[in-house]
Design a protein around this motif. Structure first.
Motif, mmCIF file in Angstrom:
data_model
loop_
_atom_site.group_PDB
_atom_site.id
_atom_site.type_symbol
_atom_site.label_atom_id
_atom_site.label_comp_id
_atom_site.label_asym_id
_atom_site.label_seq_id
_atom_site.Cartn_x
_atom_site.Cartn_y
_atom_site.Cartn_z
ATOM 1 N N ALA A 109 0.849 -1.204 0.000
ATOM 2 C CA ALA A 109 0.000 0.000 0.000
ATOM 3 C C ALA A 109 0.883 1.252 0.000
ATOM 4 C CB ALA A 109 -0.925 -0.003 1.213
ATOM 5 N N THR A 110 1.912 1.231 0.820
ATOM 6 C CA THR A 110 2.804 2.400 0.908
ATOM 7 C C THR A 110 3.463 2.669 -0.437
ATOM 8 O OG1 THR A 110 3.221 1.807 3.211
ATOM 9 C CG2 THR A 110 4.753 3.362 2.186
ATOM 10 N N GLU A 111 3.971 1.609 -1.057
ATOM 11 C CA GLU A 111 4.687 1.770 -2.337
ATOM 12 C C GLU A 111 3.745 2.292 -3.428
ATOM 13 O OE1 GLU A 111 7.418 -1.473 -3.001
ATOM 14 O OE2 GLU A 111 7.341 -1.208 -5.175
ATOM 15 N N ALA A 112 2.531 1.758 -3.465
ATOM 16 C CA ALA A 112 1.568 2.183 -4.493
ATOM 17 C C ALA A 112 1.105 3.623 -4.234
ATOM 18 C CB ALA A 112 0.369 1.227 -4.502
ATOM 19 N N SER A 140 -3.925 1.927 8.154
ATOM 20 C CA SER A 140 -4.140 2.885 7.075
ATOM 21 C C SER A 140 -3.463 4.219 7.398
ATOM 22 C CB SER A 140 -5.643 3.073 6.855
ATOM 23 O OG SER A 140 -5.876 3.786 5.683
ATOM 24 N N GLY A 141 -3.570 4.636 8.642
ATOM 25 C CA GLY A 141 -2.896 5.867 9.063
ATOM 26 C C GLY A 141 -1.388 5.754 8.924
ATOM 27 N N ARG A 142 -0.879 4.583 9.254
ATOM 28 C CA ARG A 142 0.576 4.367 9.141
ATOM 29 C C ARG A 142 1.021 4.471 7.683
ATOM 30 N NH1 ARG A 142 5.272 5.305 10.166
ATOM 31 N NH2 ARG A 142 6.785 3.633 9.954
ATOM 32 N N VAL A 143 0.215 3.926 6.764
ATOM 33 C CA VAL A 143 0.536 4.041 5.334
ATOM 34 C C VAL A 143 0.649 5.522 4.964
ATOM 35 C CG1 VAL A 143 -0.389 3.716 2.985
ATOM 36 C CG2 VAL A 143 -0.512 1.835 4.654
ATOM 37 N N LEU A 144 -0.334 6.308 5.406
ATOM 38 C CA LEU A 144 -0.362 7.726 5.021
ATOM 39 C C LEU A 144 0.807 8.485 5.645
ATOM 40 C CD1 LEU A 144 -4.216 8.192 5.261
ATOM 41 C CD2 LEU A 144 -2.817 7.869 3.193
ATOM 42 N N GLU A 145 1.148 8.102 6.871
ATOM 43 C CA GLU A 145 2.305 8.727 7.525
ATOM 44 C C GLU A 145 3.577 8.414 6.720
ATOM 45 O OE1 GLU A 145 2.812 7.230 11.486
ATOM 46 O OE2 GLU A 145 4.150 8.864 12.046
ATOM 47 N N LYS A 146 3.715 7.147 6.281
ATOM 48 C CA LYS A 146 4.912 6.756 5.528
ATOM 49 C C LYS A 146 4.964 7.449 4.164
ATOM 50 C CE LYS A 146 4.354 2.216 6.049
ATOM 51 N NZ LYS A 146 4.659 0.803 5.762
ATOM 52 N N VAL A 147 3.776 7.775 3.639
ATOM 53 C CA VAL A 147 3.710 8.472 2.345
ATOM 54 C C VAL A 147 4.089 9.943 2.503
ATOM 55 C CG1 VAL A 147 1.956 9.271 0.681
ATOM 56 C CG2 VAL A 147 2.103 6.853 1.257
ATOM 57 N N GLY A 148 4.122 10.420 3.739
ATOM 58 C CA GLY A 148 4.513 11.807 3.985
ATOM 59 C C GLY A 148 3.359 12.709 4.364
ATOM 60 N N MET A 149 2.174 12.097 4.596
ATOM 61 C CA MET A 149 1.030 12.929 4.972
ATOM 62 C C MET A 149 1.082 13.267 6.460
ATOM 63 S SD MET A 149 -2.271 11.727 2.831
ATOM 64 C CE MET A 149 -2.241 11.645 1.043
#
Ligand SMILES: CC(C)(COP(=O)(O)OP(=O)(O)OC[C@H]1O[C@@H](n2cnc3c(N)ncnc32)[C@H](O)[C@@H]1OP(=O)(O)O)[C@@H](O)C(=O)NCCC(=O)NCCS
Length: 176
Positions: A109-112, A140-149
């Motif tokens: 999810a993070t990569e996409a 889901s929040g962790r994905v967004l954090e890793k994306v830079g949000m």
């Protein structure tokens, strides 16, 4: 842009869905674990999937939505979906995603999402991209954090899920 793009990342190909993906979409997205924290319908039928795929090209051409299949390049398996939906065209878009349960925890999810956020800022000159999730879904929040949000706030009892009002966490990233 007239045709839905394909985006390559280290391990993934993000490409347009085709009708032949429909059985795999319902197998993965039809699981209650996906519907439980997303807006994917449940139960999810073959007709739902085919109708949904049919909308993609028109929605893309109208600059309304980018919907991409997340495919693992090593074995060409469909692992999920990622989307960018125009909120105000040229200003703001909303990121959406799900990854099939068997593939959770691999960073897909993070990569996409990272790739689609970069594509959105690059292609659409967006000022801001945002996303939201049920607050009880910290992955889901962790994905967004890793994306830079950045977490922008929590809206109590904002969304009715299975008939129960739930808190929603809102995240966003600005171009700069
Ligand atoms: C949320 C979802 C997209 C995550 O997909 P994924 O491919 O497993 O995500 P990633 O592997 O890129 O990252 C997940 C991160 O969450 C973390 N995580 C998982 N469960 C967690 C939990 N209960 N609490 C906190 N963090 C958690 C993982 O450890 C990982 O972080 P890390 O890399 O720092 O270890 C997937 O679970 C999903 O599709 N869920 C159902 C649909 C959905 O909720 N979609 C989002 C709608 S807003």
């Amino acid at each position: 842009m007239s045709s839905i793009p394909t985006i390559e990342t280290d391990r993934l190909t993000l490409r347009p869905f085709t009708p032949s993906d429909a059985p795999e979409i319902i197998r993965l997205a039809g699981e209650r674990s996906i519907a439980d924290t997303s807006e994917v319908p449940h139960p999810y039928t073959l007709v739902d999937a085919l109708d949904w795929i049919d909308l993609h090209r028109g929605a893309f051409v109208r600059n309304e939505e980018l919907q991409l299949a997340v495919v693992r390049r090593s074995d060409s398996l469909l692992v999920g979906s990622v989307s960018l939906q125009a909120v105000f065209t040229g200003h703001q878009a909303e990121l959406g995603y799900w990854i099939g349960h068997p593939f959770w925890g691999n960073g897909y999810a993070t990569e996409a999402c990272r790739a689609v956020v970069a594509w959105g800022f690059d292609q659409f000159d967006l000022i801001r991209i945002h996303a939201c999730h049920l607050t009880r879904n910290p992955a889901s929040g962790r994905v967004l954090e890793k994306v830079g949000m950045r977490l922008e706030g929590v809206s109590p009892k904002h969304f009715l899920k299975w008939g129960i009002p739930e808190d929603i966490s809102f995240w966003g990233i600005l171009r700069e």
